[in-house]
Design a protein around this motif. Structure first.
Motif, PDB file in Angstrom:
ATOM      1  N   GLU A 199       0.838  -1.209   0.000  1.00  0.00           N
ATOM      2  CA  GLU A 199       0.000   0.000   0.000  1.00  0.00           C
ATOM      3  C   GLU A 199       0.871   1.257   0.000  1.00  0.00           C
ATOM      4  O   GLU A 199       0.569   2.230  -0.687  1.00  0.00           O
ATOM      5  CB  GLU A 199      -0.935  -0.010   1.215  1.00  0.00           C
ATOM      6  CG  GLU A 199      -2.056  -1.004   1.116  1.00  0.00           C
ATOM      7  CD  GLU A 199      -3.038  -0.662   0.003  1.00  0.00           C
ATOM      8  OE1 GLU A 199      -3.303   0.535  -0.212  1.00  0.00           O
ATOM      9  OE2 GLU A 199      -3.519  -1.598  -0.651  1.00  0.00           O
ATOM     10  N   THR A 210       3.964   1.580  -1.125  1.00  0.00           N
ATOM     11  CA  THR A 210       4.609   1.702  -2.438  1.00  0.00           C
ATOM     12  C   THR A 210       3.614   2.178  -3.477  1.00  0.00           C
ATOM     13  O   THR A 210       3.935   3.035  -4.306  1.00  0.00           O
ATOM     14  CB  THR A 210       5.200   0.343  -2.853  1.00  0.00           C
ATOM     15  OG1 THR A 210       6.082  -0.110  -1.837  1.00  0.00           O
ATOM     16  CG2 THR A 210       5.947   0.457  -4.158  1.00  0.00           C
ATOM     17  N   LYS A 211       2.411   1.652  -3.412  1.00  0.00           N
ATOM     18  CA  LYS A 211       1.382   2.052  -4.368  1.00  0.00           C
ATOM     19  C   LYS A 211       1.048   3.534  -4.213  1.00  0.00           C
ATOM     20  O   LYS A 211       0.908   4.255  -5.193  1.00  0.00           O
ATOM     21  CB  LYS A 211       0.134   1.191  -4.139  1.00  0.00           C
ATOM     22  CG  LYS A 211      -0.948   1.413  -5.149  1.00  0.00           C
ATOM     23  CD  LYS A 211      -2.100   0.455  -4.905  1.00  0.00           C
ATOM     24  CE  LYS A 211      -3.210   0.686  -5.904  1.00  0.00           C
ATOM     25  NZ  LYS A 211      -4.347  -0.200  -5.655  1.00  0.00           N
ATOM     26  N   ARG A 212       0.966   3.980  -2.973  1.00  0.00           N
ATOM     27  CA  ARG A 212       0.658   5.392  -2.730  1.00  0.00           C
ATOM     28  C   ARG A 212       1.795   6.297  -3.228  1.00  0.00           C
ATOM     29  O   ARG A 212       1.547   7.346  -3.821  1.00  0.00           O
ATOM     30  CB  ARG A 212       0.406   5.614  -1.238  1.00  0.00           C
ATOM     31  CG  ARG A 212       0.065   7.041  -0.917  1.00  0.00           C
ATOM     32  CD  ARG A 212      -0.189   7.240   0.550  1.00  0.00           C
ATOM     33  NE  ARG A 212      -0.359   8.646   0.808  1.00  0.00           N
ATOM     34  CZ  ARG A 212      -1.339   9.143   1.519  1.00  0.00           C
ATOM     35  NH1 ARG A 212      -2.230   8.350   2.052  1.00  0.00           N
ATOM     36  NH2 ARG A 212      -1.431  10.430   1.707  1.00  0.00           N
ATOM     37  N   LYS A 213       3.036   5.875  -3.004  1.00  0.00           N
ATOM     38  CA  LYS A 213       4.180   6.665  -3.488  1.00  0.00           C
ATOM     39  C   LYS A 213       4.164   6.758  -5.013  1.00  0.00           C
ATOM     40  O   LYS A 213       4.438   7.811  -5.581  1.00  0.00           O
ATOM     41  CB  LYS A 213       5.490   6.052  -3.005  1.00  0.00           C
ATOM     42  CG  LYS A 213       5.786   6.300  -1.551  1.00  0.00           C
ATOM     43  CD  LYS A 213       7.113   5.684  -1.156  1.00  0.00           C
ATOM     44  CE  LYS A 213       7.373   5.868   0.317  1.00  0.00           C
ATOM     45  NZ  LYS A 213       8.621   5.210   0.747  1.00  0.00           N
ATOM     46  N   ASN A 214       3.847   5.644  -5.662  1.00  0.00           N
ATOM     47  CA  ASN A 214       3.772   5.650  -7.124  1.00  0.00           C
ATOM     48  C   ASN A 214       2.664   6.574  -7.615  1.00  0.00           C
ATOM     49  O   ASN A 214       2.844   7.310  -8.586  1.00  0.00           O
ATOM     50  CB  ASN A 214       3.537   4.232  -7.655  1.00  0.00           C
ATOM     51  CG  ASN A 214       4.784   3.383  -7.584  1.00  0.00           C
ATOM     52  OD1 ASN A 214       5.890   3.902  -7.470  1.00  0.00           O
ATOM     53  ND2 ASN A 214       4.611   2.074  -7.630  1.00  0.00           N
ATOM     54  N   GLN A 215       1.522   6.546  -6.950  1.00  0.00           N
ATOM     55  CA  GLN A 215       0.418   7.425  -7.347  1.00  0.00           C
ATOM     56  C   GLN A 215       0.792   8.888  -7.171  1.00  0.00           C
ATOM     57  O   GLN A 215       0.501   9.719  -8.032  1.00  0.00           O
ATOM     58  CB  GLN A 215      -0.833   7.100  -6.526  1.00  0.00           C
ATOM     59  CG  GLN A 215      -1.507   5.815  -6.923  1.00  0.00           C
ATOM     60  CD  GLN A 215      -2.682   5.474  -6.025  1.00  0.00           C
ATOM     61  OE1 GLN A 215      -2.821   6.004  -4.926  1.00  0.00           O
ATOM     62  NE2 GLN A 215      -3.538   4.579  -6.500  1.00  0.00           N
ATOM     63  N   GLU A 216       1.455   9.216  -6.065  1.00  0.00           N
ATOM     64  CA  GLU A 216       1.879  10.603  -5.839  1.00  0.00           C
ATOM     65  C   GLU A 216       2.916  11.031  -6.876  1.00  0.00           C
ATOM     66  O   GLU A 216       2.889  12.157  -7.365  1.00  0.00           O
ATOM     67  CB  GLU A 216       2.448  10.746  -4.433  1.00  0.00           C
ATOM     68  CG  GLU A 216       1.401  10.629  -3.342  1.00  0.00           C
ATOM     69  CD  GLU A 216       2.002  10.630  -1.954  1.00  0.00           C
ATOM     70  OE1 GLU A 216       3.254  10.696  -1.839  1.00  0.00           O
ATOM     71  OE2 GLU A 216       1.218  10.566  -0.998  1.00  0.00           O
ATOM     72  N   TYR A 217       3.825  10.112  -7.206  1.00  0.00           N
ATOM     73  CA  TYR A 217       4.857  10.409  -8.200  1.00  0.00           C
ATOM     74  C   TYR A 217       4.238  10.700  -9.563  1.00  0.00           C
ATOM     75  O   TYR A 217       4.554  11.706 -10.209  1.00  0.00           O
ATOM     76  CB  TYR A 217       5.812   9.221  -8.290  1.00  0.00           C
ATOM     77  CG  TYR A 217       6.885   9.371  -9.338  1.00  0.00           C
ATOM     78  CD1 TYR A 217       8.004  10.169  -9.110  1.00  0.00           C
ATOM     79  CD2 TYR A 217       6.795   8.702 -10.559  1.00  0.00           C
ATOM     80  CE1 TYR A 217       8.996  10.303 -10.065  1.00  0.00           C
ATOM     81  CE2 TYR A 217       7.781   8.830 -11.515  1.00  0.00           C
ATOM     82  CZ  TYR A 217       8.872   9.636 -11.259  1.00  0.00           C
ATOM     83  OH  TYR A 217       9.846   9.773 -12.207  1.00  0.00           O
ATOM     84  N   PHE A 218       3.319   9.845  -9.998  1.00  0.00           N
ATOM     85  CA  PHE A 218       2.701  10.045 -11.299  1.00  0.00           C
ATOM     86  C   PHE A 218       1.742  11.236 -11.294  1.00  0.00           C
ATOM     87  O   PHE A 218       1.594  11.918 -12.307  1.00  0.00           O
ATOM     88  CB  PHE A 218       1.986   8.770 -11.763  1.00  0.00           C
ATOM     89  CG  PHE A 218       2.943   7.708 -12.208  1.00  0.00           C
ATOM     90  CD1 PHE A 218       3.780   7.923 -13.289  1.00  0.00           C
ATOM     91  CD2 PHE A 218       3.026   6.504 -11.543  1.00  0.00           C
ATOM     92  CE1 PHE A 218       4.678   6.962 -13.711  1.00  0.00           C
ATOM     93  CE2 PHE A 218       3.921   5.531 -11.947  1.00  0.00           C
ATOM     94  CZ  PHE A 218       4.751   5.757 -13.028  1.00  0.00           C
ATOM     95  N   ALA A 219       1.117  11.520 -10.167  1.00  0.00           N
ATOM     96  CA  ALA A 219       0.263  12.707 -10.072  1.00  0.00           C
ATOM     97  C   ALA A 219       1.106  13.975 -10.224  1.00  0.00           C
ATOM     98  O   ALA A 219       0.693  14.932 -10.887  1.00  0.00           O
ATOM     99  CB  ALA A 219      -0.488  12.720  -8.749  1.00  0.00           C
ATOM    100  N   ASP A 224       1.931  14.275 -13.889  1.00  0.00           N
ATOM    101  CA  ASP A 224       0.757  14.744 -14.637  1.00  0.00           C
ATOM    102  C   ASP A 224       0.588  16.246 -14.482  1.00  0.00           C
ATOM    103  O   ASP A 224       0.289  16.951 -15.440  1.00  0.00           O
ATOM    104  CB  ASP A 224      -0.508  14.027 -14.163  1.00  0.00           C
ATOM    105  CG  ASP A 224      -0.599  12.616 -14.689  1.00  0.00           C
ATOM    106  OD1 ASP A 224       0.129  12.283 -15.639  1.00  0.00           O
ATOM    107  OD2 ASP A 224      -1.425  11.841 -14.157  1.00  0.00           O
TER     108      ASP A 224
END
Length: 60
Positions: free
Chosen positions: A4, A6-15, A18
């Motif tokens: 969870e 790692t997934k959140r870090k990836n989402q923040e990175y891609f956000a 964007d």
């Protein structure tokens, strides 16, 4: 639990990417639009001056 995080870090990175890409495109479009708008305004003034000088007989 680690997944969870790692997934959140990836989402923040891609956000963040964007947002950066969106800002870049908006800046690029505004930079491209400025000369076009200036060109249109200059053409309107040129037509107005030519009409005032009666070189062209436009009926506005």
């Amino acid at each position: 639990m680690q997944l969870e995080s790692t997934k959140r870090k990836n989402q923040e990175y891609f956000a963040a990417w964007d947002k950066k890409i969106e800002n870049t495109w908006m800046r690029l479009l505004s930079d491209m639009a400025k000369p076009f708008i200036i060109f249109i305004i200059l053409n309107i003034f040129t037509i107005a001056i030519l009409v005032k000088l009666s070189i062209y007989n436009f009926n506005f």
